[in-house]
Write a protein that holds these residues in place. Structure first.
Motif, short mmCIF file in Angstrom:
data_model
loop_
_atom_site.label_atom_id
_atom_site.label_comp_id
_atom_site.label_asym_id
_atom_site.label_seq_id
_atom_site.Cartn_x
_atom_site.Cartn_y
_atom_site.Cartn_z
N PHE A 122 0.83 -1.21 0.00
CA PHE A 122 0.00 0.00 0.00
C PHE A 122 0.87 1.26 0.00
N SER A 123 1.82 1.28 -0.93
CA SER A 123 2.73 2.42 -1.02
C SER A 123 2.02 3.70 -1.44
N SER A 124 0.80 3.56 -1.98
CA SER A 124 0.04 4.75 -2.35
C SER A 124 -0.48 5.51 -1.14
N LEU A 125 -0.53 4.81 0.01
CA LEU A 125 -0.96 5.45 1.25
C LEU A 125 0.24 6.07 1.96
N PRO A 126 0.07 7.16 2.67
CA PRO A 126 1.19 7.75 3.40
C PRO A 126 1.68 6.82 4.50
N VAL A 127 2.99 6.88 4.77
CA VAL A 127 3.57 6.05 5.82
C VAL A 127 2.93 6.43 7.15
N GLY A 128 2.48 5.44 7.88
CA GLY A 128 1.85 5.72 9.17
C GLY A 128 0.67 4.81 9.43
N PHE A 129 -0.28 5.33 10.16
CA PHE A 129 -1.38 4.52 10.67
C PHE A 129 -2.22 3.92 9.55
N GLU A 130 -2.54 4.69 8.51
CA GLU A 130 -3.41 4.20 7.44
C GLU A 130 -2.79 3.02 6.71
N ALA A 131 -1.49 3.14 6.39
CA ALA A 131 -0.80 2.04 5.70
C ALA A 131 -0.73 0.81 6.59
N GLN A 132 -0.47 0.99 7.87
CA GLN A 132 -0.43 -0.12 8.81
C GLN A 132 -1.79 -0.81 8.91
N LEU A 133 -2.84 0.00 8.96
CA LEU A 133 -4.19 -0.55 9.08
C LEU A 133 -4.55 -1.37 7.85
N ALA A 134 -4.17 -0.87 6.67
CA ALA A 134 -4.45 -1.60 5.44
C ALA A 134 -3.67 -2.91 5.39
N THR A 135 -2.41 -2.88 5.83
CA THR A 135 -1.59 -4.09 5.87
C THR A 135 -2.17 -5.12 6.84
N ALA A 136 -2.60 -4.63 8.00
CA ALA A 136 -3.21 -5.53 8.99
C ALA A 136 -4.49 -6.14 8.44
N GLY A 137 -5.29 -5.34 7.73
CA GLY A 137 -6.52 -5.86 7.14
C GLY A 137 -6.26 -6.94 6.11
N LEU A 138 -5.25 -6.71 5.25
CA LEU A 138 -4.89 -7.71 4.24
C LEU A 138 -4.39 -8.99 4.90
N LEU A 139 -3.53 -8.84 5.90
CA LEU A 139 -3.00 -10.01 6.61
C LEU A 139 -4.12 -10.79 7.30
N LEU A 140 -5.06 -10.07 7.89
CA LEU A 140 -6.19 -10.73 8.55
C LEU A 140 -7.01 -11.53 7.54
N ALA A 141 -7.21 -10.97 6.36
CA ALA A 141 -7.95 -11.69 5.32
C ALA A 141 -7.20 -12.94 4.87
N VAL A 142 -5.88 -12.82 4.70
CA VAL A 142 -5.07 -13.97 4.28
C VAL A 142 -5.07 -15.06 5.36
N CYS A 143 -4.93 -14.66 6.62
CA CYS A 143 -4.95 -15.63 7.73
C CYS A 143 -6.31 -16.32 7.82
N THR A 144 -7.38 -15.57 7.58
CA THR A 144 -8.72 -16.17 7.60
C THR A 144 -8.87 -17.20 6.50
#
Length: 295
Positions: A122-144
């Protein structure tokens, strides 16, 4: 504080993928793999190097899982000729061999200097909370998806066969089944999950070095599945979360124990975590999510 908790959640989800793979190997087939981190490293370096060469992230992630899974094939062939304890030693040696190759082949991996500047998700998002949240969401979907796939495998005829291998391999051979083929398939599938976890790790940290892939990572994952309950999806989830609570929570021990240096605190943390593992092994050998009717 919220960013810190989100970062811990991301690392927890990455370790959860590793736990799913190891739980499938040991809990369902009985393979004792002490070299799981080797496939984690293969996935991380494969995806990182491809992404730096301009390969799209989706393709580099797929290549990471594929490279780790294919590397497990010859290891699976070796497992057919070794008892469980010898296989454990071979896999431990394999993971160290992978790390030594990473250190030695500087032309490809940059050796001990590591690989910096790995493109983040998610390099299109600024470094910080939003990018982390998107990464966590993707990881959660993959783990599910990984958990659902594991559940389908365990409940399928294939799952019953691999559990029969764990319980009584000789009896399965007497029924005309070939355990070797199933062992190799499970090892490759689990290793592909580890490779995918490695890709997520590389693109989240954005900098990898060989020292991030030491055998201690494998034993952390073993701790997670033992604490949670071997062979259970819920056990892998609960065990991984508790492992991270122990690892991160023990960082704050210094606030309650005055006069302890940073070096001493590192040793104390390992001691506390080891003590907790011993207590779980003694009083809850089936794990938290294990069968409560058994000791």
């Amino acid at each position: 504080m919220l960013s810190y908790l989100l970062a811990i959640a991301i690392i927890t989800l990455i370790y959860l993928l590793l736990s799913f793979g190891l739980s499938l190997q040991y809990g369902s087939v009985g393979l004792i793999n002490f070299g799981h981190v080797g496939f984690f490293a293969i996935g991380a370096y494969t995806s990182a190097l491809l992404a730096l060469s301009g390969v799209p992230l989706f393709a580099s992630f797929c290549a990471a899982a594929l490279a780790a899974g294919l590397t497990a094939w010859p290891i699976g062939l070796i497992s057919l000729r070794l008892r469980d304890d010898y296989f454990a030693i071979v896999t431990l040696g394999f993971s160290e061999t992978v790390r030594i190759i990473i250190v030695s082949e500087k032309w490809l991996t940059n050796g001990v200097q590591g690989v910096p500047g790995i493109p983040r998700l998610f390099s299109s998002l600024p470094v910080g909370f939003e990018a982390q949240l998107a990464t966590a969401g993707l990881l959660l979907a993959v783990c599910t998806l990984a958990a659902l796939a594991m559940w389908r495998i365990i409940k399928s005829p294939f799952g019953r066969i691999i559990q029969a291998i764990r319980d009584n391999e000789d009896a399965l051979k007497a029924l005309g089944k070939d355990p070797a083929r199933f062992k190799i398939q499970v090892l490759m599938l689990s290793s592909a999950l580890a490779g995918l976890a490695g890709a997520f790790y590389a693109h989240y940290i954005t900098f990898i070095i060989p020292e991030q892939f030491v055998p201690l990572v494998t034993f952390y994952v073993w701790m997670a599945i033992i604490i949670g309950g071997v062979g259970r999806i819920s056990g892998a989830i609960v065990g991984t979360v508790l492992l991270m609570v122990f690892l991160e929570g023990s960082r704050f021990l210094r606030d309650f124990i005055p006069g302890v240096t940073e070096v001493e605190m590192a040793s104390l943390r390992i001691g506390v975590i080891g003590l907790l593992l011993i207590l779980f092994t003694l009083y809850r050998p089936q794990g938290i999510m294990g069968d409560y009717t058994k000791r």
